[in-house]
Design an enzyme around this catalytic site. Structure first.
Site, PDB file in Angstrom:
ATOM      1  N   THR A 196      40.821  79.155 -14.539  1.00  0.00           N
ATOM      2  CA  THR A 196      39.901  79.810 -13.606  1.00  0.00           C
ATOM      3  C   THR A 196      38.634  80.292 -14.297  1.00  0.00           C
ATOM      4  OG1 THR A 196      41.737  80.504 -12.186  1.00  0.00           O
ATOM      5  CG2 THR A 196      39.681  81.726 -11.973  1.00  0.00           C
TER       6      THR A 196
ATOM      7  N   GLY B 174      50.314  80.816  -9.630  1.00  0.00           N
ATOM      8  CA  GLY B 174      49.295  79.792  -9.801  1.00  0.00           C
ATOM      9  C   GLY B 174      48.750  79.710 -11.192  1.00  0.00           C
ATOM     10  N   LEU B 175      49.050  80.718 -12.045  1.00  0.00           N
ATOM     11  CA  LEU B 175      48.736  80.697 -13.481  1.00  0.00           C
ATOM     12  C   LEU B 175      47.248  80.578 -13.771  1.00  0.00           C
ATOM     13  CD1 LEU B 175      51.549  78.221 -14.611  1.00  0.00           C
ATOM     14  CD2 LEU B 175      51.710  80.673 -14.248  1.00  0.00           C
ATOM     15  N   CYS B 176      46.392  81.025 -12.856  1.00  0.00           N
ATOM     16  CA  CYS B 176      44.936  80.948 -13.052  1.00  0.00           C
ATOM     17  C   CYS B 176      44.508  79.513 -13.343  1.00  0.00           C
ATOM     18  CB  CYS B 176      44.479  81.878 -14.178  1.00  0.00           C
ATOM     19  SG  CYS B 176      44.686  83.625 -13.808  1.00  0.00           S
ATOM     20  N   ASN B 177      45.144  78.562 -12.669  1.00  0.00           N
ATOM     21  CA  ASN B 177      44.788  77.153 -12.835  1.00  0.00           C
ATOM     22  C   ASN B 177      44.753  76.509 -11.453  1.00  0.00           C
ATOM     23  OD1 ASN B 177      44.806  74.303 -13.484  1.00  0.00           O
ATOM     24  ND2 ASN B 177      45.488  74.870 -15.519  1.00  0.00           N
TER      25      ASN B 177
END
Length: 776
Positions: free
Chosen positions: A133, A402-405
């Site tokens: 992100t 979402g793991l900042c992806n």
């Protein structure tokens, strides 16, 4: 390092470090009885690193580098020594590269994006689908941007640049950014792209490369020895390698520094002279690039701690290449073992997310990360929030979501933009428990390995999945018609949880209790909120909330709250809160004053609770949880919170006759302080309003299911309270054999009072829908 076993891939050897158990015992006391699988977030720090750094601090005086004193000059020398050591750690010659210390990789990305934003004409920005992100966010500064969905798309674009067949924006500069390793599934992207891009650009359009190396360098070496093929800008987070200090770095190829020298902002320490009165004029420092970009006083002690981190890291693990061999071996074993898990009906337990171009036996293409979701034997997705809760019981730590992806998770889960927007509208937020929407998961489970993991960690996680999620005796995946023996069930216990995430209170037998649309009266009407963020606290993040025990004193019309743990002598072990919606009618009204809160957050939903401003209430809960918090109440009424859609699918069948509790005449609340029933907001809709429950107004389980679960794990007690159910049903003796999990096929319950007996529950099955029933 000695090899217990190994796998060969060309010249790369996957090898297990037999010394890891000794290292863990001596250096990582925080890992005792813990399985830590979140090294992509940060790796634990060794004990000797803290000891060595503490010794340095107690033996030397470090001053602010912006001075000429002896302590200041010592700081300056040490900082420059560590800067050079960091460059050499990545084989980056100081003749060709400079290093800027930043807070983390994100800070380095932000600095680059802000410098490019100030270029005349702006800049074009391209980024890979697997970008974090923090990389994606740079697009907001660009005049034009493009997301590349596949590696082949990137390489085709570069070939087009070389042959002048690719059209570019009018911006004179461009920036292409991508991760060296996906932080979602660990796939490794080509490190050859920066060199290819450099030789593909025309003199009219110069496109620079930005490499996010944070995930890669946590367990693998990065070689910047060839400046002609190295990225123009490389960002990384050093705490992902060493665990401490909390520091990042931006490595800049000196020949690519021109766009960064155009930055207009200047901070303390970056200029030679500044005028303010009558004329605005300044001169930037010119000796080095880092002097122009490191604003203000550097984090002196963190940089000096980095020197100790290098020493201890080399002593314990040798090099990043050795760590890569160890972690790749473990990741290959973990992936293989999870792939072999199947239910009794031969369906796979784990949905594993890998890239077709990567393999766990080839470290050049795959890092030590395994991304997955779990499925039941009938193919339904298992909530990652539930997996995390059970993992906490086993002291297993990993990351979900979402793991900042955003691009990576959308590709892995086949989520279109419209679906992600719909999920947001349905309440999905970063970190909440709305993790299955539209019959699709919204995130993944990420297992990321590091230097301190061992074979036992891998075995323990696989056994955990097998114990809790592998169905060895699959039940039919369709509703089973069993002749109804009415009444076949009775209500064994009724429990309410007045304060969300805290202990329950079992209703005394023969005590009448109201049931409203929102569920049992006073159930989850209160919550604890953080006094700073005003976010609702949960037991998931605050385990001590389980020791807070509310109970209802009906005669006194108060909620009694005690804490079954140690408290300071000045804090009482129990407090009372009036049940009345208007505490002004009680003794000491000023002590129970309630204020309206503009907004708080529960499971991703915005709510407006009433906050108790009493300092005594706040002091009690703050002392119990060691975090600044107080009590709030969310009264029934018009609300944007409703039972979750996926739990209402069966209720939307038009052939079912339904009757909500609000449609039944009521004589008013019988519980002191209870709110009147909420009128139906729109007739015909089956989504019940919620107070502070996660998903449903009422939760019910059966003793038959509990007994069956207990038989599967006889060594672990399974009380009904661990499931936080409101209603525990028991099967009437003599009504046939017990059928565990039969309630999974019910779509409603009808409760009726039988003379001289307990309340009885009559189920409503799929083939028994001609009777009115209450939906719970």
């Amino acid at each position: 390092m000695t090899n217990q076993s190994s796998i060969l891939e060309g010249t790369i050897k996957l090898a297990y470090n037999e010394d890891v158990d000794r290292i863990r015992l001596e250096e990582y006391p925080t890992l005792k009885d813990t399985i830590y699988l979140d090294h992509a977030g940060t790796t634990p720090y060794p004990k000797s690193l803290i000891e060595q750094f503490s010794q340095v601090l107690t033996q030397s005086l470090f001053g602010n580098p912006h001075s000429n004193s002896a302590s200041s000059q010592l700081s300056t020398r040490r900082i420059e020594d560590v800067r050079l050591r960091t460059l050499r750690f990545f084989n980056a010659s100081p003749d060709h590269f400079d290093l800027v210390f930043v807070a983390n990789a994100t800070a380095g990305i932000k600095l680059i994006a802000e410098c490019f934003r100030e270029q005349p004409g702006g800049f074009w920005f391209g980024y890979h689908r697997d970008a974090h992100t923090s990389l994606v966010g740079a697009r907001e500064h660009a005049v034009e941007h493009r997301c590349f969905g596949q590696d082949a798309e990137v390489e085709g674009w570069m070939q087009g640049l070389k042959t002048a067949q690719t059209s570019l924006s009018e911006a004179p500069l461009g920036l292409y950014a991508y991760p060296a390793q996906s932080n979602l599934n660990g796939r490794r992207l080509p490190l050859s792209w920066p060199g290819l891009l450099r030789y593909s650009c025309s003199s009219r359009h110069r496109i620079y490369s930005l490499l996010d190396a944070a995930a890669l360098v946590s367990t693998s070496a990065l070689d910047l020895s060839d400046p002609l093929h190295a990225p123009d800008f490389t960002v990384l987070s050093l705490y992902k390698i060493f665990g401490f200090p909390d520091l990042g770095a931006l490595i800049i190829r000196k020949d690519s520094s021109t766009p960064l020298r155009c930055r207009r902002y200047f901070g303390g320490g970056t200029v030679e002279m500044v005028t303010c009165m009558d004329e605005s004029w300044h001169v930037k420092k010119q000796n080095s690039l880092h002097e122009q970009l490191e604003d203000g006083t550097l984090p002196i002690h963190s940089i000096i701690a980095l020197d100790s981190a290098f020493d201890v890291h080399a002593k314990l693990f040798g090099s990043l290449n050795q760590i890569s061999a160890h972690t790749s071996f473990l990741a290959s074993r973990l992936y293989r073992d999870l792939s072999c898990l199947h239910h009794a009906n031969s369906t796979s337990v784990c949905a594993l997310y890998t890239d077709p171009q990567s393999s766990y036996d080839r470290p050049r293409t795959q890092g030590p990360i395994v991304a997955l979701n779990l499925r039941s034997s009938n193919g339904e997705w298992i909530s990652n929030a539930e997996v995390e809760k059970l993992a906490a019981i086993r002291n297993i730590q990993f990351r979900t979501g979402g793991l900042c992806n955003p691009g990576g998770v959308a590709a892995a889960l086949d989520l279109a933009p419209w679906e992600m927007k719909r999920n947001f509208s349905a309440g999905q937020r970063c970190g909440n428990e709305n993790d299955i929407l539209g019959r699709k998961p919204t995130g993944v489970i990420r297992l990321s390995l590091g230097a301190t993991n061992n074979i036992e960690d891998i075995t323990a996680f696989v056994q955990f999945v097998e114990e809790f999620f592998v169905d060895h005796h699959c039940l039919p995946n369709h509703p089973v018609s069993v002749p109804a023996l009415a009444p076949s069930f009775y209500v064994d216990t009724l429990t309410i949880y007045p304060i969300k995430s805290c202990g329950g209170w079992q209703l005394p037998p023969h005590l009448a209790w109201d049931i409203n649309q929102e569920g049992l009266a006073l159930d989850r009407e209160w919550c604890l909120i953080h006094q700073g963020t005003q976010a609702a606290l949960s037991q998931k993040r605050m385990p001590r909330m389980a020791l807070i025990r509310p109970s209802v004193d009906v005669a006194a019309a108060v909620l009694r709250v005690r804490y079954d743990g140690p408290l300071p002598p000045s804090v009482p072990t129990e407090i009372t809160v009036p049940l009345s919606a208007n505490p002004l009618g009680f003794k000491n009204p000023s002590d129970q004053c309630i204020e309206a809160c503009s907004s708080s957050n529960v499971c991703g939903d915005a709510i407006a609770p009433h906050i108790y401003s009493s300092p005594h209430i706040a002091a009690f809960f703050t002392a119990a949880l060691s975090t600044p918090c107080t009590l709030a109440r969310f009264p029934p009424g018009p609300s944007n919170r409703h039972s979750k859609l996926q739990l209402q699918l069966q209720l939307q069948r038009p052939d079912l006759k339904t009757r909500s509790s609000a449609s039944t005449p009521s004589t008013g609340p019988s519980i002191p302080g209870a709110f009147p029933p909420t009128p139906p907001s729109s007739p015909g809709k089956h989504a019940h309003p919620l107070l502070l429950s996660n998903e449903s107004p009422i939760l019910a389980i059966s003793r038959s299911s509990l007994d069956h679960l207990q038989s599967l794990i006889p060594d672990e007690p399974v009380p009904a309270s661990v499931f936080r159910a409101n209603i525990v049903l028991a099967q009437e003796a003599g009504t046939g054999p017990e059928v565990p999990y039969d309630e999974d096929h019910w779509i409603g319950l009808s409760l009726q009072q039988k003379k001289n007996q307990n309340h009885h529950a009559r189920r409503t099955d799929d083939d028994d829908n001609d009777n009115d029933h209450d939906h719970n």
